[in-house]
Motif scaffolding. Structure first.
Motif, PDB file in Angstrom:
ATOM      1  N   GLU A  80       0.841  -1.197   0.000  1.00 62.69           N
ATOM      2  CA  GLU A  80       0.000   0.000   0.000  1.00 62.69           C
ATOM      3  C   GLU A  80       0.874   1.245   0.000  1.00 62.69           C
ATOM      4  O   GLU A  80       1.758   1.392   0.860  1.00 62.69           O
ATOM      5  CB  GLU A  80      -0.908   0.007   1.238  1.00 62.69           C
ATOM      6  CG  GLU A  80      -1.992  -1.053   1.206  1.00 62.69           C
ATOM      7  CD  GLU A  80      -3.032  -0.786   0.129  1.00 62.69           C
ATOM      8  OE1 GLU A  80      -3.282   0.402  -0.168  1.00 62.69           O
ATOM      9  OE2 GLU A  80      -3.567  -1.756  -0.429  1.00 62.69           O
ATOM     10  N   LEU A  81       0.628   2.126  -0.954  1.00 64.06           N
ATOM     11  CA  LEU A  81       1.413   3.361  -1.047  1.00 64.06           C
ATOM     12  C   LEU A  81       0.477   4.558  -1.177  1.00 64.06           C
ATOM     13  O   LEU A  81      -0.179   4.726  -2.212  1.00 64.06           O
ATOM     14  CB  LEU A  81       2.352   3.317  -2.260  1.00 64.06           C
ATOM     15  CG  LEU A  81       3.195   4.576  -2.461  1.00 64.06           C
ATOM     16  CD1 LEU A  81       4.196   4.759  -1.333  1.00 64.06           C
ATOM     17  CD2 LEU A  81       3.898   4.539  -3.810  1.00 64.06           C
ATOM     18  N   PRO A  82       0.410   5.409  -0.158  1.00 59.83           N
ATOM     19  CA  PRO A  82      -0.399   6.629  -0.271  1.00 59.83           C
ATOM     20  C   PRO A  82       0.126   7.522  -1.396  1.00 59.83           C
ATOM     21  O   PRO A  82       1.344   7.720  -1.531  1.00 59.83           O
ATOM     22  CB  PRO A  82      -0.219   7.305   1.089  1.00 59.83           C
ATOM     23  CG  PRO A  82       0.213   6.211   2.017  1.00 59.83           C
ATOM     24  CD  PRO A  82       1.023   5.267   1.179  1.00 59.83           C
ATOM     25  N   GLU A  83      -0.775   8.060  -2.178  1.00 64.41           N
ATOM     26  CA  GLU A  83      -0.376   8.852  -3.342  1.00 64.41           C
ATOM     27  C   GLU A  83       0.472  10.061  -2.966  1.00 64.41           C
ATOM     28  O   GLU A  83       1.351  10.482  -3.725  1.00 64.41           O
ATOM     29  CB  GLU A  83      -1.620   9.308  -4.107  1.00 64.41           C
ATOM     30  CG  GLU A  83      -1.306   9.968  -5.431  1.00 64.41           C
ATOM     31  CD  GLU A  83      -2.539  10.269  -6.261  1.00 64.41           C
ATOM     32  OE1 GLU A  83      -2.401  10.976  -7.265  1.00 64.41           O
ATOM     33  OE2 GLU A  83      -3.637   9.795  -5.891  1.00 64.41           O
ATOM     34  N   GLU A  84       0.235  10.602  -1.757  1.00 58.97           N
ATOM     35  CA  GLU A  84       0.978  11.809  -1.363  1.00 58.97           C
ATOM     36  C   GLU A  84       2.465  11.535  -1.133  1.00 58.97           C
ATOM     37  O   GLU A  84       3.266  12.473  -1.004  1.00 58.97           O
ATOM     38  CB  GLU A  84       0.366  12.433  -0.110  1.00 58.97           C
ATOM     39  CG  GLU A  84       0.399  11.579   1.136  1.00 58.97           C
ATOM     40  CD  GLU A  84      -0.880  10.760   1.322  1.00 58.97           C
ATOM     41  OE1 GLU A  84      -1.137  10.348   2.466  1.00 58.97           O
ATOM     42  OE2 GLU A  84      -1.605  10.551   0.318  1.00 58.97           O
ATOM     43  N   LEU A  85       2.874  10.276  -1.071  1.00 61.92           N
ATOM     44  CA  LEU A  85       4.292   9.954  -0.887  1.00 61.92           C
ATOM     45  C   LEU A  85       5.058   9.860  -2.209  1.00 61.92           C
ATOM     46  O   LEU A  85       6.268   9.665  -2.212  1.00 61.92           O
ATOM     47  CB  LEU A  85       4.442   8.641  -0.108  1.00 61.92           C
ATOM     48  CG  LEU A  85       3.901   8.638   1.322  1.00 61.92           C
ATOM     49  CD1 LEU A  85       4.232   7.319   2.022  1.00 61.92           C
ATOM     50  CD2 LEU A  85       4.458   9.817   2.129  1.00 61.92           C
TER      51      LEU A  85
END
Length: 341
Positions: A9-14
């Motif tokens: 899972e990778l938050p888009e803001e990162l």
């Protein structure tokens, strides 16, 4: 193994949209493969993990401003072209969008006709073969008309083209930057040399594989696109001596790694050579060339996260990536770095 084994899972803001002003200011996550220990550092701390007798191997490819915006000469329809690699002097393999509008014989104009192209053929992967005509020097025309081919996950404009080049870029021909090298400055490389660490260069021109997603469930079925590489006699001699003297070869980036592993696989040692590689490194894989890797954080389910999972096992890598997400590291091309030793 299948694609879902390499998901996280990778938050888009990162996803880093712009490079840091200071190349060496990125964060550095250090992974010890034996102990599984993770350390949070700054990239400038890389020097403390290198020692006399080691060799740092960097990819000196230079990114072409390879994205061109033009029109069909007969209809004025807008066409976007991405140069992939040069087949002959004025003939290039490209990606065209929308491809269905570019048929054999189609003529394209760029920069009000400063650069012209005629479609000469198709490629199996959907690309096109374009023959260009122009006055002057092709690369100078390209510098004027072309844009840097930033990855699709970067939405911001890049005001300074050189910020998508490494400071040691010199061999024209890449469709994307070897991004692990973006963290180095000339000063940092000089400081590393002063430690007794050797600096060597190879060339791999990053091509279509960078833009091509894995479209199969079983990774054994994935076919990598071939990319051109070159190793000089000087680099081969240096690397062979480092190995024989018991030093470590630390690869900067997955592109350097794929080149080194291709040559070691094919020749059993490092030799002066050039050619095309489609090597696909994924677990389980026995590394023959490198002892460590400096790399950025990669996309979920990508061939690049598979490569680093072969160097340090998949569970260890996914644990490190989840830690990087928790600590809000910056991901992908303009993001932070990881050192695997």
């Amino acid at each position: 193994m299948n694609m879902d084994d390499f998901d996280f899972e990778l938050p888009e803001e990162l996803i880093a949209q712009t490079p840091l002003q200071d190349r060496t200011a990125s964060r550095l996550l250090v992974l010890n493969r034996q102990t599984k220990e993770l350390k949070h550092q700054q990239f400038s701390d890389i020097k403390s993990y290198l020692k006399e007798g080691d060799c740092l191997v960097l990819n000196d490819t230079r990114v072409l401003p390879a994205r061109l915006y033009g029109v069909k000469e007969d209809t004025g329809a807008k066409i976007e072209v991405l140069l992939l690699h040069q087949d002959e002097e004025n003939t290039w393999e490209v990606l065209a969008k929308p491809a269905k509008k570019v048929k054999v014989g189609t003529e394209l104009l760029f920069g009000d006709g400063k650069l012209k192209a005629t479609c000469k053929g198709f490629k199996d992967h959907g690309g096109r073969i374009l023959e260009f005509s122009y006055e002057g020097i092709f690369y100078e025309v390209l510098e004027e008309l072309g844009e840097m081919p930033l990855p699709p996950y970067i939405k911001e404009q890049l005001p300074e083209k050189e910020r998508y080049q490494t400071v040691f870029a010199r061999e024209q021909g890449s469709a994307a930057a070897p991004t692990a090298g973006l963290h180095f400055t000339t000063q940092l490389l000089e400081e590393i040399k002063e430690l007794g660490v050797k600096i060597s260069f190879i060339t791999l021109h990053v091509g279509l594989g960078t833009f091509r997603p894995v479209s199969v469930d079983d990774i054994d079925d994935h076919q990598m696109h071939s990319e051109f590489y070159h190793m000089t006699q000087e680099t081969a001699d240096t690397l062979n001596k480092v190995k024989s003297d018991g030093g470590r070869i630390i690869s900067v980036g997955t592109t350097s790694t794929r080149t080194l592993e291709t040559i070691a696989r094919d020749h059993g040692k490092f030799v002066e050579c050039k050619g095309w590689t489609d090597i696909f490194i994924y677990p389980p894989y026995s590394f023959k060339a490198i002892d460590g890797l400096i790399t950025n954080f990669h996309l979920p389910k990508s061939t690049l996260i598979m490569l680093v999972s072969a160097l340090a096992d998949r569970e260890t890598i996914l644990n490190a990536y989840n830690e990087a997400v928790r600590e809000k590291y910056r991901f992908f091309s303009f993001g932070d770095a990881m050192l695997i030793l």
